[in-house]
Design a protein around this motif. Structure first.
Motif, PDB file in Angstrom:
ATOM      1  N   GLY A 124       0.797  -1.218   0.000  1.00  0.00           N
ATOM      2  CA  GLY A 124       0.000   0.000   0.000  1.00  0.00           C
ATOM      3  C   GLY A 124       0.831   1.269   0.000  1.00  0.00           C
ATOM      4  O   GLY A 124       0.347   2.332  -0.393  1.00  0.00           O
ATOM      5  N   ALA A 125       2.087   1.159   0.443  1.00  0.00           N
ATOM      6  CA  ALA A 125       2.941   2.348   0.498  1.00  0.00           C
ATOM      7  C   ALA A 125       3.647   2.634  -0.809  1.00  0.00           C
ATOM      8  O   ALA A 125       4.254   3.689  -0.977  1.00  0.00           O
ATOM      9  CB  ALA A 125       3.984   2.170   1.609  1.00  0.00           C
ATOM     10  N   ILE A 126       3.561   1.713  -1.756  1.00  0.00           N
ATOM     11  CA  ILE A 126       4.287   1.874  -3.020  1.00  0.00           C
ATOM     12  C   ILE A 126       3.472   2.733  -3.980  1.00  0.00           C
ATOM     13  O   ILE A 126       2.279   2.493  -4.193  1.00  0.00           O
ATOM     14  CB  ILE A 126       4.579   0.489  -3.655  1.00  0.00           C
ATOM     15  N   ASP A 127       4.111   3.722  -4.547  1.00  0.00           N
ATOM     16  CA  ASP A 127       3.510   4.557  -5.584  1.00  0.00           C
ATOM     17  C   ASP A 127       3.733   3.865  -6.923  1.00  0.00           C
ATOM     18  O   ASP A 127       4.853   3.792  -7.428  1.00  0.00           O
ATOM     19  CB  ASP A 127       4.163   5.940  -5.568  1.00  0.00           C
ATOM     20  N   THR A 128       2.677   3.331  -7.507  1.00  0.00           N
ATOM     21  CA  THR A 128       2.789   2.517  -8.725  1.00  0.00           C
ATOM     22  C   THR A 128       3.396   3.304  -9.878  1.00  0.00           C
ATOM     23  O   THR A 128       4.249   2.805 -10.623  1.00  0.00           O
ATOM     24  CB  THR A 128       1.409   1.985  -9.135  1.00  0.00           C
ATOM     25  N   ARG A 129       2.990   4.570 -10.035  1.00  0.00           N
ATOM     26  CA  ARG A 129       3.508   5.367 -11.147  1.00  0.00           C
ATOM     27  C   ARG A 129       5.020   5.579 -11.007  1.00  0.00           C
ATOM     28  O   ARG A 129       5.780   5.410 -11.968  1.00  0.00           O
ATOM     29  CB  ARG A 129       2.796   6.713 -11.193  1.00  0.00           C
ATOM     30  N   GLN A 130       5.444   5.931  -9.804  1.00  0.00           N
ATOM     31  CA  GLN A 130       6.865   6.125  -9.570  1.00  0.00           C
ATOM     32  C   GLN A 130       7.635   4.813  -9.726  1.00  0.00           C
ATOM     33  O   GLN A 130       8.775   4.791 -10.203  1.00  0.00           O
ATOM     34  CB  GLN A 130       7.080   6.694  -8.166  1.00  0.00           C
ATOM     35  N   LEU A 131       6.998   3.707  -9.336  1.00  0.00           N
ATOM     36  CA  LEU A 131       7.653   2.394  -9.457  1.00  0.00           C
ATOM     37  C   LEU A 131       7.907   2.044 -10.915  1.00  0.00           C
ATOM     38  O   LEU A 131       8.997   1.576 -11.281  1.00  0.00           O
ATOM     39  CB  LEU A 131       6.784   1.327  -8.797  1.00  0.00           C
ATOM     40  N   PHE A 132       6.915   2.300 -11.785  1.00  0.00           N
ATOM     41  CA  PHE A 132       7.105   2.004 -13.211  1.00  0.00           C
ATOM     42  C   PHE A 132       8.142   2.934 -13.835  1.00  0.00           C
ATOM     43  O   PHE A 132       8.895   2.530 -14.727  1.00  0.00           O
ATOM     44  CB  PHE A 132       5.774   2.112 -13.951  1.00  0.00           C
ATOM     45  N   GLN A 133       8.177   4.184 -13.409  1.00  0.00           N
ATOM     46  CA  GLN A 133       9.192   5.096 -13.916  1.00  0.00           C
ATOM     47  C   GLN A 133      10.595   4.617 -13.530  1.00  0.00           C
ATOM     48  O   GLN A 133      11.526   4.630 -14.350  1.00  0.00           O
ATOM     49  CB  GLN A 133       8.942   6.503 -13.376  1.00  0.00           C
ATOM     50  N   ALA A 134      10.740   4.184 -12.292  1.00  0.00           N
ATOM     51  CA  ALA A 134      12.045   3.678 -11.848  1.00  0.00           C
ATOM     52  C   ALA A 134      12.425   2.409 -12.600  1.00  0.00           C
ATOM     53  O   ALA A 134      13.591   2.226 -12.978  1.00  0.00           O
ATOM     54  CB  ALA A 134      12.010   3.411 -10.342  1.00  0.00           C
ATOM     55  N   ALA A 135      11.425   1.541 -12.846  1.00  0.00           N
ATOM     56  CA  ALA A 135      11.701   0.307 -13.596  1.00  0.00           C
ATOM     57  C   ALA A 135      12.138   0.626 -15.023  1.00  0.00           C
ATOM     58  O   ALA A 135      13.044  -0.017 -15.580  1.00  0.00           O
ATOM     59  CB  ALA A 135      10.467  -0.593 -13.600  1.00  0.00           C
ATOM     60  N   GLY A 136      11.497   1.645 -15.641  1.00  0.00           N
ATOM     61  CA  GLY A 136      11.892   2.028 -16.988  1.00  0.00           C
ATOM     62  C   GLY A 136      13.302   2.579 -17.043  1.00  0.00           C
ATOM     63  O   GLY A 136      14.074   2.259 -17.958  1.00  0.00           O
ATOM     64  N   LEU A 137      13.659   3.428 -16.068  1.00  0.00           N
ATOM     65  CA  LEU A 137      15.015   3.961 -16.016  1.00  0.00           C
ATOM     66  C   LEU A 137      16.042   2.847 -15.814  1.00  0.00           C
ATOM     67  O   LEU A 137      17.107   2.854 -16.433  1.00  0.00           O
ATOM     68  CB  LEU A 137      15.120   4.995 -14.891  1.00  0.00           C
TER      69      LEU A 137
END
Length: 515
Positions: free
Chosen positions: A190-203
């Motif tokens: 619940g604490a994970i920001d999905t949008r930020q997580l995908f951005q980090a995965a893309g980088l």
């Protein structure tokens, strides 16, 4: 502060962040211990102990805190003592001892409730184990392992950054009193920001892609082939010469030299003879591959097809027809820095390398080698290999009807036919020959009608009865040696005429001279 950091700080309390930091450290430790299974070091027991202890701590994170400090300290001392004892028992295998000792320190550091400074130590210890395992194995699995390590380490560093103001905080056993994995997992998710997580995965994916392209485009050098660096340890038994000396020792090396995947249904002999080379010349206290036997044919194809011509005769197909359990593919994996010679069991239909490979072969002696010893694991496959190899003694033996009795008649002639392409012979010194004949007379014990097979059995029994097996040989005090350790006699002959111990090269070489 980033949106992701603020979101995580808002949803996870301080104690939960420290719990997450400690658990990620255990995951890093598990990854490091996973890589140990790719190494033939230290035995399975140690690797299983390290890995199993880390898994239990990850499942039940509260139990490490219940261990008294004095028990933890003595466990580390006893573990280090056991590893040092094994280090001595394995003839001071530095690499194995280093890996296991670092693994023990990693386990000790990973199980304690750490502060941030100790988290940095754990990350470096785990990275050391993974990198060392990857360098030693040169496995493609290492790429996946270091990738997972990078992801987990980045997550751990991110959490460490969030609790930096509380750097001196260490967990205690009370912090795990109400811990439940299901509840904790929901809190983290619940604490994970999905949008930020995908951005980090893309980088991260882009970073991996760019790194891969750079790695492929930059030329790389095989230092083991470019420079004559001394190897970290010697490997006996895979070279094309054997030299006997007055005082010498040999290391006991039980590491894997090569692996073989057998075809379905094939049953090997109890002790198969994986022949790699034939040393067919004896002179100056040593056996070697003769110059004439080094007349290899060069191959620059992937596949070698059997049955070449030998003069006007072809190697007979009956070698394969008479063997019922040879059909199939044998996959070989020759470890790096072992030998340029390839192990085989006998005649075969074809030999294919996993990559295009220049190699050489002597078809009569059935010796095959690459141009140089490979620093990495060399893979190749052999189709339809016979398991009962017999190298022809002379051109007539290439005839399938040639018998042992006919060979015996040839050997009694004034000019016996020589072993093809070889230079077997006795030492040139008359005194050495006299010593050999004296030993032969002892073996015969007045029996002048011994057959070849009976003499071989009697000679082998004689060697076993008069010489013990040992990894160290000292002939300096044997009768016939000089004060300075030099001998007027051939050193293998001197060994035959003594009761000094020896290793396999003495027994096989002595039996060859006697025969």
């Amino acid at each position: 502060m980033s949106t992701s950091a603020a979101n995580l700080r808002a949803r996870l309390n301080r104690d939960e962040l420290h719990q997450l930091r400690w658990l990620l450290g255990l995951v890093l430790m598990l990854l490091a211990f996973w890589t140990l299974y790719s190494l033939e070091l230290g035995g399975v027991a140690w690797r299983t102990l390290f890995f199993g202890t880390a898994v239990s701590a990850l499942i039940f994170p509260g139990w490490p805190g219940r261990i008294p400090h004095w028990v933890r300290r003595w466990a580390l001392i006893l573990g280090a003592s056991a590893l040092f004892t094994q280090f001595i028992a394995t003839s001071f295998d530095v690499i194995s001892g280093l890996v296991l000792m670092v693994s023990l320190l990693t386990l000790s550091r990973g199980l304690e409730y750490r502060r941030l400074r100790e988290d940095w130590q754990l990350i470096l210890l785990c990275l050391f184990i993974i990198i060392l395992s990857g360098v030693l194995t040169l496995s493609l699995l290492f790429g996946l392992q270091i990738l997972i390590f990078t992801l987990v380490a980045m997550a751990m560093l991110f959490v460490m950054n969030l609790v930096e103001r509380d750097a001196g905080r260490a967990l205690a056993v009370e912090d795990w009193g109400n811990f439940h994995w299901a509840h904790f997992g929901r809190r983290v998710r619940g604490a994970i920001d999905t949008r930020q997580l995908f951005q980090a995965a893309g980088l991260f994916a882009g970073l991996v892609l760019v790194s891969t392209l750079i790695f492929i485009s930059i030329p790389r050098f095989q230092f083991a082939q470019s420079f004559s660096f001394p190897s970290m340890r010697g490997v006996a038994g895979f070279h094309d010469d054997i030299q006997y000396s007055t005082t010498r020792g040999i290391d006991n090396d039980d590491s894997v030299a090569f692996r073989v995947d057998l075809p379905s249904g094939v049953k090997l002999p109890q002790v198969p003879y994986w022949r790699m080379i034939v040393m067919d010349e004896y002179s100056s206290s040593g056996f070697r591959l003769s110059t004439i036997s080094r007349r290899f044919e060069d191959y620059r194809r992937r596949t070698l097809v059997r049955y070449p011509e030998y003069g006007s005769l072809s190697l007979p197909h009956h070698y394969l027809d008479d063997v019922s359990h040879l059909a199939g593919t044998f996959n070989f994996y020759l470890e790096g820095n072992v030998s340029e010679y390839l192990p085989v069991l006998g005649p075969f239909d074809s030999l294919t390398f996993s990559n295009v490979q220049n190699f050489r072969g002597n078809e009569i002696l059935r010796i095959y080698s690459t141009d140089q010893t490979s620093p990495k694991t060399l893979g190749y496959k052999i189709e339809n290999m016979s398991l009962d190899d017999a190298i022809p003694v002379s051109p007539p033996e290439l005839d399938s009807k040639f018998t042992l009795e006919e060979a015996s008649k040839l050997s009694k002639g004034t000019n016996p036919l020589p072993y093809p392409l070889s230079c077997f012979g006795l030492p040139r010194d008359k005194d050495d020959i006299a010593i050999i004949k004296g030993v032969v007379d002892k073996i015969r014990a007045g029996r002048s009608n011994l057959t070849e097979s009976e003499f071989i059995i009697s000679a082998a029994d004689f060697l076993r009865q008069n010489h013990l097996a040992s990894l160290n040989v000292d002939l300096s005090n044997v009768k016939g040696t000089l004060v300075d350790g030099l001998s007027p006699h051939d050193l293998l002959v001197l060994w035959l005429d003594s009761n000094a111990p020896g290793w396999c090269e003495h027994f096989s070489g002595g039996l060859t001279l006697l025969c």
